[in-house]
Design a protein around this motif. Structure first.
Motif, mmCIF file in Angstrom:
data_model
loop_
_atom_site.group_PDB
_atom_site.id
_atom_site.type_symbol
_atom_site.label_atom_id
_atom_site.label_comp_id
_atom_site.label_asym_id
_atom_site.label_seq_id
_atom_site.Cartn_x
_atom_site.Cartn_y
_atom_site.Cartn_z
ATOM 1 N N THR A 197 0.856 -1.190 0.000
ATOM 2 C CA THR A 197 0.000 0.000 0.000
ATOM 3 C C THR A 197 0.886 1.231 0.000
ATOM 4 O OG1 THR A 197 -0.120 0.010 2.431
ATOM 5 C CG2 THR A 197 -1.892 -1.125 1.227
ATOM 6 N N TRP A 198 0.382 2.287 -0.642
ATOM 7 C CA TRP A 198 1.051 3.584 -0.666
ATOM 8 C C TRP A 198 0.071 4.637 -0.147
ATOM 9 C CZ3 TRP A 198 6.083 4.764 -2.180
ATOM 10 C CH2 TRP A 198 6.812 3.706 -2.729
ATOM 11 N N ASN A 199 0.559 5.537 0.686
ATOM 12 C CA ASN A 199 -0.306 6.531 1.309
ATOM 13 C C ASN A 199 0.251 7.937 1.114
ATOM 14 O OD1 ASN A 199 -2.142 4.584 2.682
ATOM 15 N ND2 ASN A 199 -0.253 4.029 3.763
ATOM 16 N N LYS A 200 -0.640 8.869 0.766
ATOM 17 C CA LYS A 200 -0.252 10.267 0.667
ATOM 18 C C LYS A 200 0.039 10.823 2.057
ATOM 19 C CE LYS A 200 -2.766 11.635 -3.522
ATOM 20 N NZ LYS A 200 -3.762 12.598 -4.073
ATOM 21 N N ARG A 201 1.082 11.667 2.127
ATOM 22 C CA ARG A 201 1.439 12.281 3.405
ATOM 23 C C ARG A 201 1.946 13.701 3.173
ATOM 24 N NH1 ARG A 201 6.448 11.170 6.979
ATOM 25 N NH2 ARG A 201 5.862 12.245 8.878
ATOM 26 N N SER A 202 1.247 14.440 2.335
ATOM 27 C CA SER A 202 1.697 15.780 1.977
ATOM 28 C C SER A 202 1.712 16.727 3.173
ATOM 29 C CB SER A 202 0.807 16.360 0.879
ATOM 30 O OG SER A 202 0.894 15.561 -0.292
ATOM 31 N N ASN A 203 0.908 16.447 4.199
ATOM 32 C CA ASN A 203 0.906 17.315 5.375
ATOM 33 C C ASN A 203 2.130 17.096 6.248
ATOM 34 O OD1 ASN A 203 0.309 14.826 6.400
ATOM 35 N ND2 ASN A 203 -1.623 15.421 7.400
ATOM 36 N N ALA A 204 3.027 16.233 5.821
ATOM 37 C CA ALA A 204 4.270 16.035 6.567
ATOM 38 C C ALA A 204 5.178 17.249 6.455
ATOM 39 C CB ALA A 204 5.007 14.797 6.055
ATOM 40 N N LEU A 205 4.939 18.095 5.433
ATOM 41 C CA LEU A 205 5.791 19.244 5.172
ATOM 42 C C LEU A 205 5.015 20.540 5.345
ATOM 43 C CD1 LEU A 205 7.331 17.981 1.819
ATOM 44 C CD2 LEU A 205 8.322 17.705 4.096
ATOM 45 N N SER A 206 5.719 21.601 5.682
ATOM 46 C CA SER A 206 5.125 22.943 5.682
ATOM 47 C C SER A 206 5.211 23.478 4.259
ATOM 48 C CB SER A 206 5.877 23.851 6.658
ATOM 49 O OG SER A 206 5.779 23.363 7.974
ATOM 50 N N ASN A 207 4.313 22.982 3.412
ATOM 51 C CA ASN A 207 4.351 23.299 1.988
ATOM 52 C C ASN A 207 2.926 23.558 1.497
ATOM 53 O OD1 ASN A 207 5.243 23.616 -0.664
ATOM 54 N ND2 ASN A 207 5.320 21.415 -1.065
ATOM 55 N N ASN A 208 2.240 24.488 2.165
ATOM 56 C CA ASN A 208 0.838 24.743 1.859
ATOM 57 C C ASN A 208 0.610 25.280 0.452
ATOM 58 O OD1 ASN A 208 0.007 23.891 4.401
ATOM 59 N ND2 ASN A 208 0.205 25.939 5.287
ATOM 60 N N ASP A 209 1.644 25.896 -0.130
ATOM 61 C CA ASP A 209 1.511 26.402 -1.490
ATOM 62 C C ASP A 209 1.669 25.304 -2.535
ATOM 63 O OD1 ASP A 209 1.048 29.163 -0.958
ATOM 64 O OD2 ASP A 209 3.149 29.345 -0.370
ATOM 65 N N GLY A 210 2.070 24.137 -2.096
ATOM 66 C CA GLY A 210 2.189 23.030 -3.025
ATOM 67 C C GLY A 210 3.331 23.177 -4.009
ATOM 68 N N TRP A 211 4.475 23.706 -3.571
ATOM 69 C CA TRP A 211 5.625 23.799 -4.463
ATOM 70 C C TRP A 211 6.093 22.399 -4.862
ATOM 71 C CZ3 TRP A 211 4.913 28.341 -5.876
ATOM 72 C CH2 TRP A 211 4.788 29.417 -5.002
ATOM 73 N N HIS A 212 6.514 22.290 -6.105
ATOM 74 C CA HIS A 212 6.963 20.987 -6.600
ATOM 75 C C HIS A 212 8.201 20.523 -5.845
ATOM 76 C CE1 HIS A 212 4.213 22.199 -9.611
ATOM 77 N NE2 HIS A 212 5.058 22.915 -10.324
ATOM 78 N N LEU A 213 8.250 19.248 -5.542
ATOM 79 C CA LEU A 213 9.388 18.637 -4.852
ATOM 80 C C LEU A 213 10.171 17.799 -5.867
ATOM 81 C CD1 LEU A 213 7.472 17.485 -1.651
ATOM 82 C CD2 LEU A 213 8.834 19.573 -1.937
ATOM 83 N N TYR A 214 11.437 18.154 -6.067
ATOM 84 C CA TYR A 214 12.227 17.535 -7.126
ATOM 85 C C TYR A 214 13.247 16.502 -6.643
ATOM 86 C CZ TYR A 214 10.450 20.995 -10.434
ATOM 87 O OH TYR A 214 9.645 21.756 -11.238
ATOM 88 N N GLY A 215 13.808 16.707 -5.451
ATOM 89 C CA GLY A 215 14.893 15.829 -5.039
ATOM 90 C C GLY A 215 14.817 15.421 -3.589
ATOM 91 N N TYR A 216 15.097 14.136 -3.319
ATOM 92 C CA TYR A 216 15.123 13.558 -1.965
ATOM 93 C C TYR A 216 16.485 12.901 -1.816
ATOM 94 C CZ TYR A 216 13.169 11.048 2.122
ATOM 95 O OH TYR A 216 12.892 10.570 3.391
ATOM 96 N N ALA A 217 17.203 13.233 -0.744
ATOM 97 C CA ALA A 217 18.552 12.691 -0.567
ATOM 98 C C ALA A 217 18.783 12.297 0.882
ATOM 99 C CB ALA A 217 19.597 13.719 -0.993
ATOM 100 N N ALA A 218 19.652 11.299 1.072
ATOM 101 C CA ALA A 218 19.981 10.780 2.398
ATOM 102 C C ALA A 218 21.446 11.025 2.713
ATOM 103 C CB ALA A 218 19.687 9.287 2.470
ATOM 104 N N ALA A 219 21.720 11.444 3.953
ATOM 105 C CA ALA A 219 23.100 11.583 4.409
ATOM 106 C C ALA A 219 23.764 10.207 4.421
ATOM 107 C CB ALA A 219 23.133 12.209 5.797
ATOM 108 N N PRO A 220 25.098 10.158 4.242
ATOM 109 C CA PRO A 220 25.783 8.865 4.116
ATOM 110 C C PRO A 220 25.618 7.924 5.298
ATOM 111 C CG PRO A 220 27.225 10.652 3.431
ATOM 112 C CD PRO A 220 26.019 11.295 4.055
ATOM 113 N N ALA A 221 25.697 8.460 6.528
ATOM 114 C CA ALA A 221 25.686 7.582 7.694
ATOM 115 C C ALA A 221 24.687 7.983 8.767
ATOM 116 C CB ALA A 221 27.086 7.507 8.307
ATOM 117 N N SER A 222 24.205 9.215 8.740
ATOM 118 C CA SER A 222 23.286 9.663 9.781
ATOM 119 C C SER A 222 21.842 9.449 9.337
ATOM 120 C CB SER A 222 23.519 11.143 10.090
ATOM 121 O OG SER A 222 22.971 11.964 9.075
#
Length: 363
Positions: A197-222
């Motif tokens: 299953t996949w679930n929407k979670r747009s309220n996870a961010l303070s992004n009420n204007d709905g700006w497009h999200l282009y990139g998601y990245a993870a720190a190497p070890a933290s």
């Protein structure tokens, strides 16, 4: 005679398997547009135009075509391990694989429907060619040929934002069970059960204007995670995406990606050659000269610490000092590059307008 017949039979039986392998100069590899690359336990997987997915077990020298159920543009791919991965694209399509990218199944989609205005936007998105994506169909000189320019997904209304039909633009594999996909109009989608299953979670961010999200990245070890997007938005999570805080951004134009160099150093980059470096997890930023006016689309860090960024117009930026300075070279054909991945045999694999290619001499 019997030996001859056996050899002939063996050749016939092996022919279909051999035919599946595609040389890296094949039109399927070079004449199609691929937007992202991922490592699947040493296998390289590429995704792109019309639902095409390729995979290579020899670091980009030969390829095989995967079995896929969709023909939409695929924009991003990730793998949690050698077997389990996800690819995402237009119409909020999510494809999953459990065999290292050889075959894929549709796990989620969110096609647009409803109002006439929404239908119009849907048709505009579907009708965009690859030239539109790498170029500006509205000929806005301020953006040039930047990848995913803002105009194709032009904002028409404030929050609440209906994300139905918006493209997913990046995906991050946290584990074989958990993944997050982000995209147009602030689309934020996650699974915690391996894609069942996949679930929407747009309220996870303070992004009420709905700006497009282009990139998601993870720190190497933290446990730090970073999200970047339109209007220069930057979000950071200290707990692998469970909670997010908006960071003060040094740039109010679109950011296409983030590349963590260490657990404290992160590069973000986007339109008009903008590259910014933080040494304190985003508390402050320093602009890094790129000598570019085109968009910077993706980045990676090689085993020896070399940082590589790829750009529109075939630009490749390399840094040997942790992203503080970069040298610039252009590929002869000047075709836009959308993704870069380290190659275990040395150099990098790139994907973009010129298909998928190996660049051995990264300097």
């Amino acid at each position: 005679m019997r030996k001859t017949l056996l050899l002939a039979t063996a050749a016939m039986l092996s022919a279909p398997l051999q035919a599946q392998f595609i040389d890296n100069k094949s039109p399927l590899v070079t004449a199609n547009n691929y937007l992202d690359l991922a490592d699947a336990g040493g296998r390289i997987v590429a995704v792109g135009d019309r639902g095409k997915i390729l995979y290579s077990d020899d670091q980009g020298e030969h390829w095989q075509a995967a079995r896929t159920p969709e023909e939409v543009l695929l924009t991003a791919v990730c793998f949690a391990d050698a077997r389990n991965g996800w690819a995402v694209g237009h119409d909020a399509v999510v494809l999953g694989t459990r065999d290292g990218g050889e075959s894929w199944t549709l796990q989620y989609s969110d096609p647009l429907g409803g109002s006439d205005d929404s239908d119009t936007v849907d048709e505009e998105l579907d009708d965009l060619s690859m030239d539109d994506i790498y170029g500006d169909p509205y000929e806005d000189d301020a953006y040039g040929d930047d990848l995913y320019s803002d105009d194709p997904y032009e904002e028409t209304a404030a929050a609440p934002v209906d994300t139905s039909g918006a493209p997913l633009l990046d995906v991050h594999c946290e584990s074989r069970d958990k993944a997050v996909a982000v995209g147009g109009y602030g689309y934020y989608l996650e699974t915690s059960n391996g894609g069942d299953t996949w679930n929407k979670r747009s309220n996870a961010l303070s992004n009420n204007d709905g700006w497009h999200l282009y990139g998601y990245a993870a720190a190497p070890a933290s446990s730090d995670r970073y999200l970047v997007g339109e209007k220069g938005v930057i979000f950071r999570s200290a707990d692998k995406g469970e909670n997010w805080e908006a960071l003060s951004s040094p740039y109010d134009g679109t950011l296409f990606g983030a590349t963590p160099i260490s657990d404290y150093q992160v590069l973000v980059y986007g339109l008009q050659g903008n590259v910014w470096l933080t040494a304190n997890r985003g508390s402050s930023w320093v602009k890094v000269p790129s000598k570019l006016t085109r968009g910077v689309n993706d980045g990676t860090v090689l085993e020896d610490g070399t940082v590589v960024l790829v750009t529109n117009a075939g630009g490749i930026l390399t840094s040997h000092d942790g992203g503080q300075t970069f040298s610039l070279r252009f590929l002869p054909d000047r075709e836009s590059i959308s993704a870069v991945l380290p190659r275990k045999k040395g150099g990098v694999v790139i994907a973009g307008q010129g298909g998928v290619r190996v660049i051995e001499d990264v300097k």
